[in-house]
Design a protein around this motif. Structure first.
Motif, PDB file in Angstrom:
ATOM      1  N   UNK A 253      47.735 -33.177 -22.840  1.00 47.40           N
ATOM      2  CA  UNK A 253      48.354 -32.801 -21.658  1.00 47.40           C
ATOM      3  C   UNK A 253      48.392 -31.488 -20.822  1.00 47.40           C
ATOM      4  N   UNK A 254      46.991 -31.552 -21.085  1.00 46.39           N
ATOM      5  CA  UNK A 254      46.762 -30.333 -20.149  1.00 46.39           C
ATOM      6  C   UNK A 254      45.020 -30.117 -19.795  1.00 46.39           C
ATOM      7  N   UNK A 255      44.363 -29.259 -18.280  1.00 47.95           N
ATOM      8  CA  UNK A 255      43.253 -29.757 -18.282  1.00 47.95           C
ATOM      9  C   UNK A 255      42.207 -28.251 -19.282  1.00 47.95           C
ATOM     10  N   UNK A 256      40.877 -29.134 -19.216  1.00 43.60           N
ATOM     11  CA  UNK A 256      39.461 -28.453 -19.811  1.00 43.60           C
ATOM     12  C   UNK A 256      39.632 -27.829 -18.069  1.00 43.60           C
ATOM     13  N   UNK A 257      39.709 -26.408 -18.822  1.00 41.72           N
ATOM     14  CA  UNK A 257      38.033 -25.822 -17.455  1.00 41.72           C
ATOM     15  C   UNK A 257      36.766 -25.496 -18.009  1.00 41.72           C
ATOM     16  N   UNK A 258      36.025 -25.768 -16.616  1.00 41.59           N
ATOM     17  CA  UNK A 258      34.166 -25.789 -17.276  1.00 41.59           C
ATOM     18  C   UNK A 258      34.034 -24.831 -16.032  1.00 41.59           C
ATOM     19  N   UNK A 259      33.478 -23.638 -16.316  1.00 49.05           N
ATOM     20  CA  UNK A 259      32.934 -22.688 -15.559  1.00 49.05           C
ATOM     21  C   UNK A 259      31.298 -22.727 -16.021  1.00 49.05           C
ATOM     22  N   UNK A 260      30.840 -22.864 -15.102  1.00 52.95           N
ATOM     23  CA  UNK A 260      29.239 -24.045 -15.180  1.00 52.95           C
ATOM     24  C   UNK A 260      28.511 -22.980 -14.720  1.00 52.95           C
ATOM     25  N   UNK A 261      27.192 -22.613 -14.951  1.00 53.28           N
ATOM     26  CA  UNK A 261      26.255 -21.760 -14.784  1.00 53.28           C
ATOM     27  C   UNK A 261      25.741 -20.605 -14.882  1.00 53.28           C
ATOM     28  N   UNK A 301      31.599 -23.637 -10.161  1.00 51.18           N
ATOM     29  CA  UNK A 301      30.045 -23.692 -10.689  1.00 51.18           C
ATOM     30  C   UNK A 301      29.238 -22.034  -9.861  1.00 51.18           C
ATOM     31  N   UNK A 302      28.859 -21.567 -10.771  1.00 50.30           N
ATOM     32  CA  UNK A 302      28.411 -19.984 -10.206  1.00 50.30           C
ATOM     33  C   UNK A 302      26.862 -19.874  -9.256  1.00 50.30           C
TER      34      UNK A 302
END
Length: 416
Positions: A253-261, A301-302
Motif C-alpha cells: 500500500x505504497x505509491x510508485x514515483x515515476x520521474x520521467x524524461x 516529468x522533466x
C-alpha cells in the motif's frame, strides 16, 4: 473568522506561505548519522552539477583536468568564474546568494570564499542541520535510498536512520534500468536471482523489494526513467515493473514515483552535469493508471512539453498525483507557468514542488524561491474569488496552503 478584504489578501497569503512547514517529498539528502553521505557546505554547493555545467560555459579548461582536482580547488574555480568575474544572475547562482543571505553569512567587500566557508565550519553539524531546516521552513524530507549501493547499504545495516525528519523512499533505478549490471549484487545480498527473469528470479526480486521497503520504512518506491520509457513492452524493465514492483507496491500500500524524461550522459565529459532531457510518451502513464487502478502513482516529468498533457491525465485518474518542477524545470519563469496551469486544471489536487536537493543548503533557496511564486499565484486566485463575491478567510488560506505543501502528499501515500 472574519472575511479578508481584497486589499489585505497579499499580506495574509505571504505570511501564511512563509510560515507553513513544508514536507519536501523528494530529495537526495541523508541525515548527519550517515557520515560522508550527508553533503553540505559551500564546496559541495559550488561543485554541484548545476554550477559545474555553467562554469564550463566560460572556460576552455579540459574537462578531465577539472574533475581530477580536489573538490576544494574545483569550488574555488567555480566561485571565481561565476561569482567574482561576473555577476551571479542564473537561478543556480542566485540560489547560492540566497543561501548566504538566509543563513546570515557575512559577505565582505572582496566576497572571499574562505571566510564564508569558515562561518559554516564554526557551526556543529547537528546544529547546522537544524539551522538549515529552519531557514528553509522544512519540517521533513523524503530521501532517495538505494540498497544496491554498497556504501549506503552498509549505513542502513550498521547505523540506520535515527532522525525522524528524514523519511525513506526505496530507489529502483539500478533494478529497473540496469538489471544486467546489478543482478550479481542482489546475489551478494542473498537473493537467488539470475540474468533471465524466470519465476524464481521474479519471486526473489519481489522478496528484495518487500524486505528492503520494510527495513527502510519506505513511504514510496521511486525510479528515474528515460524519455523512451514504455510500458507495456517486452523488456527487462517492463517485466520487472509489472511483475514485481507494481504488485509489491500494491501489497504494501505504497505509491510508485515515476520521474520521467532523463537523458543520461549526453556529454559524458561533464560527468553528472552531462545529463539532459527529452519529451516522453504520456500513454505509458495512462496505461499504468488504467490497468492498475488499485496502485497509486506519483509522477513528475522533466520536459516542459509534457506538462499540460500530464495535468490533463491527472484529471482522468485519481490514482495519479502530479508533483514538482525539478532540475531543468526549476527556473522561476517555468515554475510560474507550470504551477498556474496546474492550478487551472487541478485546483488544489497536486503537489506543486519538491526540492530534489542533494546538498543540504539547496533546501533553502529552492523553497525560498518557490514560496514567492506560489504566494503570487494564490494571491491572484483569492482576489478573483473576492471580486466575484466569494468570501475568503484566513483559515481558508491556511487550510489550502497546508494541503498543497504537505497534506496532499501524506493523504495520497496513506497517512503517517
Amino acid at each position: 473568522m472574519a472575511i479578508i478584504n481584497e486589499a489585505d489578501v497579499a499580506a495574509v497569503v505571504a505570511r501564511v506561505v512563509e510560515e507553513v512547514q513544508v514536507t519536501d517529498i523528494h530529495t537526495h539528502l541523508y541525515p548527519p548519522g550517515f557520515g560522508d553521505m550527508c553533503l553540505y557546505g559551500l564546496d559541495e554547493l559550488l561543485t554541484y552539477h548545476y554550477l559545474v555545467a555553467e562554469f564550463f560555459r566560460h572556460t576552455s579548461m579540459d574537462y578531465h583536468a577539472f574533475f581530477q582536482l580536489p573538490k576544494e580547488r574545483q569550488a574555488e574555480l567555480v566561485y571565481q568564474t561565476l561569482f567574482i568575474e561576473r555577476s551571479p544572475l542564473s537561478e543556480a547562482q542566485q540560489g547560492i546568494v540566497t543561501v548566504l543571505k538566509e543563513l546570515g553569512l557575512t559577505v565582505d567587500a572582496g566576497k572571499e570564499l574562505p571566510a564564508l566557508k569558515e562561518q559554516i565550519k564554526a557551526i556543529p553539524l547537528t546544529e547546522y542541520v537544524d539551522k538549515v531546516f529552519a531557514a528553509a521552513g522544512v519540517k521533513e524530507v523524503v530521501m532517495t535510498n538505494d540498497p544496491l549501493d554498497g556504501t549506503e547499504r552498509r549505513w542502513w545495516e550498521k547505523v540506520g536512520n535515527k532522525d525522524p525528519r528524514f523519511k525513506a523512499a526505496l530507489r529502483l533505478d539500478p533494478l529497473l534500468n540496469d538489471y544486467e549490471m546489478y543482478f550479481g549484487e542482489l546475489n551478494n545480498m542473498g537473493y537467488r536471482v539470475g540474468r533471465y527473469l524466470d519465476n524464481v528470479t521474479l519471486g526473489e526480486i519481489r522478496r528484495y523489494l518487500k524486505e528492503w521497503a520494510k527495513k527502510l520504512a519506505a513511504v514510496y518506491m521511486a525510479v528515474s526513467l528515460p524519455p523512451d520509457f514504455k510500458v507495456p513492452e517486452d523488456s527487462t524493465r517492463a517485466h520487472i515493473l509489472e511483475g514485481c514492483v507494481i504488485p509489491v507496491c500494491r501489497e504494501l500500500k505504497i505509491p510508485l514515483a515515476l520521474m520521467i524524461g532523463v537523458k543520461r550522459r549526453v556529454n559524458p565529459h561533464l560527468d553528472l552535469a552531462g545529463d539532459s532531457l527529452g519529451k516522453a510518451d504520456i500513454r505509458s502513464i495512462e496505461y499504468l493508471c488504467r490497468v492498475y487502478p488499485e496502485n497509486k502513482f506519483l509522477v513528475t516529468m522533466l520536459s516542459r512539453e509534457n506538462q499540460h498533457e500530464l495535468a490533463v491525465t491527472a484529471r482522468k485518474f485519481r490514482n495519479l498525483m502530479v508533483f514538482g518542477c525539478w532540475w531543468f524545470l526549476n527556473n522561476p519563469e517555468i515554475v510560474r507557468e507550470i504551477t498556474a496551469m496546474r492550478l487551472d486544471l487541478l485546483g488544489l489536487s497536486f503537489i506543486p514542488q519538491h526540492s530534489d536537493a542533494r546538498v543540504l543548503e539547496q533546501l533553502i533557496y529552492k523553497w525560498k524561491h518557490f514560496r514567492r511564486i506560489i504566494a503570487g499565484h494564490l494571491t491572484t486566485r483569492y482576489r478573483e474569488l473576492l471580486t466575484k463575491g466569494w468570501p475568503v478567510t484566513e483559515k481558508d488560506i491556511e487550510k489550502d496552503v497546508k494541503e498543497l505543501l504537505g497534506n496532499n502528499f501524506w493523504n495520497f501515500v496513506g497517512g503517517r
